[in-house]
Design an enzyme around this catalytic site. Structure first.
Site, short mmCIF file in Angstrom:
data_model
loop_
_atom_site.label_atom_id
_atom_site.label_comp_id
_atom_site.label_asym_id
_atom_site.label_seq_id
_atom_site.Cartn_x
_atom_site.Cartn_y
_atom_site.Cartn_z
N GLY A 170 0.72 -1.11 -0.39
CA GLY A 170 0.26 -0.31 0.43
C GLY A 170 0.92 1.72 0.05
O GLY A 170 2.09 0.99 -0.51
N GLY A 171 0.09 2.73 0.31
CA GLY A 171 0.71 3.78 0.50
C GLY A 171 2.30 3.59 0.97
O GLY A 171 3.08 3.95 0.65
N GLY B 75 4.21 0.77 2.46
CA GLY B 75 5.38 -0.37 1.77
C GLY B 75 5.93 0.38 0.63
O GLY B 75 6.76 0.02 -0.14
N PHE C 223 -10.98 19.80 6.38
CA PHE C 223 -11.65 18.75 6.98
C PHE C 223 -11.08 18.69 8.05
O PHE C 223 -11.41 19.60 8.89
CB PHE C 223 -9.82 17.84 7.14
N GLN D 104 -10.75 4.13 15.39
CA GLN D 104 -11.83 4.93 14.69
C GLN D 104 -12.96 4.89 14.05
O GLN D 104 -12.76 3.97 13.78
CB GLN D 104 -11.30 5.82 14.45
N HIS E 144 -15.53 6.05 11.63
CA HIS E 144 -15.70 7.03 10.96
C HIS E 144 -17.18 7.58 11.17
O HIS E 144 -18.35 6.64 10.75
CB HIS E 144 -15.62 7.30 9.83
N LEU F 253 -17.53 4.52 3.31
CA LEU F 253 -17.25 5.18 3.24
C LEU F 253 -18.01 5.97 2.90
O LEU F 253 -18.00 6.60 1.54
CB LEU F 253 -15.74 5.35 3.61
N GLU G 54 -15.49 12.84 4.60
CA GLU G 54 -15.50 14.58 5.29
C GLU G 54 -15.47 14.98 4.40
O GLU G 54 -15.98 15.92 4.56
CB GLU G 54 -14.21 13.93 6.19
N ARG H 82 -12.96 13.22 14.83
CA ARG H 82 -14.38 12.21 14.13
C ARG H 82 -14.96 11.49 15.33
O ARG H 82 -16.23 11.68 15.57
CB ARG H 82 -13.84 10.68 13.22
N HIS I 36 -13.19 1.76 10.79
CA HIS I 36 -12.54 2.71 9.98
C HIS I 36 -10.98 2.71 10.46
O HIS I 36 -10.65 2.55 9.02
CB HIS I 36 -12.75 4.29 10.23
N ARG J 193 -7.02 9.72 15.11
CA ARG J 193 -6.62 10.64 13.88
C ARG J 193 -7.65 11.75 13.32
O ARG J 193 -8.81 11.08 13.15
CB ARG J 193 -6.12 9.33 12.98
C1 LIG Z 1 -12.34 4.33 2.82
C2 LIG Z 1 -11.45 4.72 3.39
C3 LIG Z 1 -12.01 6.45 3.30
C4 LIG Z 1 -10.11 7.10 3.66
N1 LIG Z 1 -10.06 8.42 3.69
C5 LIG Z 1 -8.45 8.49 3.76
C6 LIG Z 1 -8.08 10.04 3.15
O1 LIG Z 1 -9.20 10.49 2.34
N2 LIG Z 1 -7.34 10.62 3.93
C7 LIG Z 1 -6.22 9.47 4.87
O2 LIG Z 1 -5.28 9.66 5.04
N3 LIG Z 1 -6.90 8.07 5.30
C8 LIG Z 1 -7.99 7.73 4.62
N4 LIG Z 1 -7.81 6.54 5.04
C9 LIG Z 1 -6.83 6.14 5.82
C10 LIG Z 1 -6.30 5.44 5.04
O3 LIG Z 1 -6.31 5.55 3.09
C11 LIG Z 1 -5.65 3.79 5.17
O4 LIG Z 1 -4.83 3.96 6.85
C12 LIG Z 1 -3.78 3.78 4.65
O5 LIG Z 1 -4.28 4.23 3.02
C13 LIG Z 1 -3.36 2.03 4.82
O6 LIG Z 1 -2.12 2.39 4.43
P1 LIG Z 1 -1.40 1.45 4.08
O7 LIG Z 1 -0.42 1.08 3.76
O8 LIG Z 1 -0.94 1.18 5.76
O9 LIG Z 1 -2.09 -0.16 3.65
P2 LIG Z 1 -2.74 -0.57 3.05
O10 LIG Z 1 -2.00 0.18 1.69
O11 LIG Z 1 -4.08 -1.01 2.89
O12 LIG Z 1 -1.59 -1.60 2.72
C14 LIG Z 1 -1.52 -3.37 3.00
C15 LIG Z 1 -0.49 -3.90 1.99
O13 LIG Z 1 -0.27 -4.82 2.79
C16 LIG Z 1 -0.66 -6.34 2.38
N5 LIG Z 1 -0.40 -6.90 3.40
C17 LIG Z 1 -1.73 -7.63 4.35
N6 LIG Z 1 -1.08 -7.57 5.19
C18 LIG Z 1 -0.38 -8.98 4.41
C19 LIG Z 1 0.42 -10.19 4.12
N7 LIG Z 1 0.21 -11.03 5.89
N8 LIG Z 1 1.49 -10.77 3.25
C20 LIG Z 1 1.53 -9.94 2.36
N9 LIG Z 1 1.04 -8.83 2.28
C21 LIG Z 1 0.59 -8.11 3.38
C22 LIG Z 1 -1.80 -5.77 1.46
O14 LIG Z 1 -2.37 -6.21 0.29
C23 LIG Z 1 -1.35 -4.90 1.37
O15 LIG Z 1 -0.10 -4.20 0.44
C24 LIG Z 1 -9.26 5.54 4.82
C25 LIG Z 1 -9.12 4.79 5.06
C26 LIG Z 1 -10.61 4.06 3.34
C27 LIG Z 1 -10.68 2.62 4.12
#
Ligand SMILES: Cc1cc2nc3c(=O)[nH]c(=O)nc-3n(C[C@H](O)[C@H](O)[C@H](O)COP(=O)(O)OP(=O)(O)OC[C@H]3O[C@@H](n4cnc5c(N)ncnc54)[C@H](O)[C@@H]3O)c2cc1C
Ligand code: FES
Lengths: 597, 237
Positions: free
Chosen positions: A15-16, A18, A117, A237, A239, A249, A252, A283, A370, A412
């Site tokens: 994700g973002g 990683g 926000f 949290q 939402h 979702l 906001e 929130r 959330h 948050r």
């Molecule tokens: C609907 C929604 C809207 C949001 N809007 C906002 C916003 O506007 N602004 C804001 O700041 N935040 C927002 N958030 C929060 C934010 O998007 C998330 O907290 C953030 O994107 C998480 O990113 P991450 O890189 O930590 O995880 P993720 O992007 O979820 O990535 C997790 C990664 O880990 C991998 N993974 C998980 N477990 C394993 C495993 N066992 N083995 C191998 N790979 C694994 C998955 O495949 C994935 O690639 C929102 C969240 C949601 C749900």
């Protein structure tokens, strides 16, 4: 047969957080990214409203204001050194993203567009400030795409659909991970000098949720089982605006554009709970207000939902009452066209899932699970710290929603998670690569994959009759009702008993699928095991904290208690029981005071 | 309400040829997603059923499949949208089936990667270190194609792709378009050259299936026409 790979830095999660770590680590270290989902399927892609940074493109703003707002938003549980670091780095981080090609929406002058926000304010006037940098209402999608694209350009090594099941620790340092390749069922060992967990959160523990199916807390659960603690797990949290029943979702940003919450009597109610910023309060504050409205019988049609109203005439009515103006000083007035342009995905979600057109009808909403504020404890370099003295575990890192730095504390602020990913993902990547350069690979134990193999074999050969889905449903309902927006000792103790009983049933889960190729039956069951472990930690941490702070709102201890509880929880899993200890909060500039919006 | 699901099944491990299994979900609701029904079948009736999913609201692109003969994301169709209580679910066409509803997406991703789907520009572009300036109109020019979630609904509904899997397909062209028409980017010429090759944009016969299948409502046919025009005129407008 176990396949063995060797990389200096292994990142779990694409994700973002990683991907950001990968961009920076891969510049100097041989790096691999493992992800159970194809990277572009990660939950970062779901983020809607924006990413916070005090660019000041539309009105005066300062990183110091952002820092203060985040400290206040965290209900003073966030570590102020880390928050200040993040808010200062924010501005450059946004420019970096733009330079990577991120298609932000633009102001008429062609600069990055920003919107208000919840909880983000002008610290002088106390009024909402435009700090959230956005790309329509799909900011996370754009961040995820852009980072993945740049990783492709830099030829980062990806192992897609590899699910990590265990962490290898040798002599108190990280030495690699064990993963299963979903397409073949084969186990792989990734031998590493440094490991970064960026696995996201665990919002699937609750019944009504905005979170993806993949949000099962794998990283946190793995680390917990390897004897490390988790921090502040009671803080989760809710939402305010999830689509009724679906939990999907509604950003906001809708309220940032002027939308208001309306109860069953047609009244805007947030002015009674947060007279200054009203519908743009934090929130936790709004979710509680909604619960109170519904409890007192002011839900719509007596049901468990309220309205979010973004019809132009309603927006304009309340903008006039609030005296809201545009940056040029003219009164704030919107049109259906502007709403369609700024919130296209939200409009579509409502049409598809509710059959409601937000431009002409109000949207039925309820609070939805959330965001994971707690997680794997780290410092601001992403190093995992494993005790009350914040001692770093050599070679082990975490970033993103899986980690707890802690910049979000007890609650948050919106837009601060995407910021957290970008800032701390980057620093974890840089630090891990630097660390890797200075150390040799450790020898792996001969049986590094054995614990996983034994566990999977045992799961595949169970003879019980229990169903994963049934246990999961029971866990989700219990957690949503008793470890949700409002909590009591009685309810939480009941949940702890429930979870223990569910864990016992879990030992008798029956798997239909005994094969190797995409055995989703097995992996769903394995993920449920993670969620049950974390649910127990969450409930145990929550019942111990006898105060109300941020998202942890207790009906039996309604006040914040800085004398006894201005401290972080650390929870270990020891011989089947949860052991709790505490560490101090870092306070630099802002002494705790009462939090009003 | 009672829903009958007929689901395509294939698993090399059980030795059976591809076939359909029928499941009945007795207590479905009209607002249930097709994905909910699949979860219900896997969770309570047959744990061997395999499919991909994650976000559950049409954003991650995991669960493209053929539902009553048309490509959808299973999480973005409600039972009531289908107007029937008989639902047939099959894997998307044109990619090798690995198990049940899971296909091998690698050929699709290879096509995507082949069009250089990443922003290219000199590294340190702006003197003051801030953002580049891009007007709302310039930004709007490529907005539609930024929405792609790589679900493959379009490419696997395209007759030209079925006829020859080497055709880059609509999704790859959409992703090239996103950069070609971004005035900040400098790689347009390379991408247009790639798409001008034999397996590029000229394979498109304007069948419109892609645009109809796109769960993000991207006007794909128009994006392809934009690219064709840029190749023929040598101008990006
Ligand atoms: C609907 C929604 C809207 C949001 N809007 C906002 C916003 O506007 N602004 C804001 O700041 N935040 C927002 N958030 C929060 C934010 O998007 C998330 O907290 C953030 O994107 C998480 O990113 P991450 O890189 O930590 O995880 P993720 O992007 O979820 O990535 C997790 C990664 O880990 C991998 N993974 C998980 N477990 C394993 C495993 N066992 N083995 C191998 N790979 C694994 C998955 O495949 C994935 O690639 C929102 C969240 C949601 C749900
Ligand atoms: S599950 Fe993400 S698009 Fe359907």
């Amino acid at each position: 047969m176990t396949n063995i790979h060797q990389f200096e830095v292994v990142i779990v999660g694409a994700g973002g957080a990683g991907l950001m770590a990968a961009m920076f680590a891969s510049r100097t270290a041989k790096t691999a990214v493992l992800s159970k989902l194809h990277p572009t399927r990660s939950h970062t892609g779901a983020a809607q409203g924006g990413i916070g940074a005090a660019l000041g493109n539309l009105e005066e703003d300062h990183p110091d204001w952002h820092t203060y707002d985040s400290v206040k938003g965290s209900d003073y549980l966030g570590d102020q050194d880390a928050i200040e670091f993040m808010c200062n780095e924010a501005v450059e981080a946004i420019y970096d993203l733009e330079h990577m090609g991120l298609p932000f929406s633009r102001t008429p002058e062609g600069r990055i567009a920003q919107r208000p926000f919840g909880g983000h304010t002008n610290n002088v006037t106390g009024k909402p400030v435009m700090r959230s940098c956005y790309a329509a209402d799909r900011t996370g999608h754009m961040i995820l795409q852009t980072l993945y694209q740049q990783c492709l350009r830099n030829q980062v090594n990806f192992f897609d659909e590899f699910q990590v099941l265990d962490l290898i620790l040798v002599k108190g340092a990280a030495a690699g991970v064990v993963a299963v390749e979903l397409a073949t069922g084969e186990l792989h060992i990734f031998h590493a000098k440094a490991v970064i967990f960026a696995t996201g959160g665990h919002g699937r523990i609750w019944e009504i949720t905005s979170n993806a199916y993949a949000y099962t807390g794998d990283g946190a659960a793995i680390v917990l089982r390897r004897g490390l603690p988790l921090e502040d797990m009671e803080f989760f949290q809710f939402h305010p605006t999830g689509i009724y029943k679906f939990g999907i979702l509604i950003t906001e940003g809708v309220r940032g554009e002027g939308g208001v919450l309306i109860n069953g009597e047609g009244q805007r109610f947030m002015e009674h709970y947060a007279p200054h910023v009203k519908d743009l309060a934090s929130r936790d504050v709004i979710s509680r207000a909604m619960y109170i409205e519904m409890r007192e019988g002011r839900g719509v049609n007596g049901k468990r939902y309220l309205y979010l109203d973004v019809r132009p005439e309603i927006v304009n009515k309340y903008a006039e009452i609030d005296g809201r103006t545009r940056p040029d000083g003219t009164p704030y007035r919107t049109t259906a066209q502007e709403i369609l342009t700024k919130l296209p995905d939200i409009i579509e979600f409502c049409r598809v899932y509710l059959g409601v057109d937000p431009v002409t009808q109000p949207i039925p909403v309820q609070p939805t699970a959330h965001y994971t504020m707690g997680g794997i404890p780290t410092n601001q370099y992403g190093q995992v710290v494993y005790d009350e003295k914040n001692s770093p575990m050599p070679g082990l890192y975490a970033a993103g929603e899986a980690a707890c730095v802690s910049v979000h504390g007890a609650n948050r602020l919106g837009t601060n998670s995407l910021l957290d990913l970008v800032v701390f993902g980057k620093h974890a990547g840089i630090h891990a690569a630097r660390y890797a350069r200075g150390v040799a690979f450790q020898d792996l134990p001969a049986d590094a994959a054995d614990p996983v193999r034994q566990r999977l074999d045992e799961m595949l050969n169970r003879t019980g009759k229990e169903k994963t889905a049934a246990i999961a449903d029971a866990m989700k309902a219990a957690m949503f009702h008793h470890v949700g927006v409002f909590r009591t000792e009685e309810g939480m103790k009941e949940v702890i008993e429930d979870i223990r009983a569910l864990k016992e049933r879990y030992r008798h889960v029956h798997l239909d699928d005994r094969g190797k190729i995409f055995n989703t039956d097995l992996l769903n069951a394995w993920e449920l095991g993670n969620m049950l472990d974390l649910a127990e930690v969450i409930a145990a941490s929550a019942v111990a904290r006898q105060e109300s702070r941020g998202a942890h709102a207790r009906q039996d201890f309604t006040k914040r208690d800085d004398v006894n509880w201005l401290k972080h929880t650390l929870a270990w899993q020891k011989e089947g029981a949860i052991e709790l200890r505490y560490k101090p909060v870092v306070i630099t500039k802002f002494q705790p005071k009462e939090r009003v919006y | 309400m009672k829903i009958t699901l007929k689901i395509y099944r294939y698993n090399t491990e059980d030795g059976k040829p591809p076939h359909y299994d029928t499941f009945v979900v007795p207590d479905a609701e009209e607002n249930d997603l097709v994905l909910d029904l699949l979860e219900c079948v896997r969770g309570y009736q047959d744990g061997t059923l395999s499919f991909r999913r994650s976000c559950a609201h049409g954003i991650c692109g995991s669960d493209a499949m053929r539902i009553n003969g048309r490509n959808y994301l299973a999480c973005k169709v409600l039972v009531k949208d289908l107007g029937t209580d008989q639902i047939t679910i099959e894997p998307i066409l044109g990619l090798p089936v690995l198990k049940d509803l899971i296909v091998d997406m690698n050929p699709f991703y290879e096509h995507y990667r082949s069009v250089l789907p990443f922003f290219m520009c000199p590294d340190d572009p702006v003197a003051d270190g801030k953002e580049r300036i891009q007007t709302p109109e310039e930004r709007e020019r490529y907005d539609d194609t930024t929405k792609c979630i790589l679900c493959a609904c379009c490419t696997t509904s395209c007759p030209s792709f079925w006829a020859d899997g080497r055709y880059v397909g609509p999704a790859a062209i959409v992703n090239a378009h996103r950069f070609i028409f971004d005035n900040r980017d400098c790689g347009a010429e390379d991408r247009l050259n790639i798409l001008n090759e034999q397996m590029g944009v000229w394979r498109c016969r304007t069948a419109f299936n892609c645009t109809e299948a796109c769960p993000r409502d991207i006007n794909i046919t128009k994006a392809i026409a934009d690219v064709k025009k840029a190749i023929t005129t040598g101008k990006i407008e």
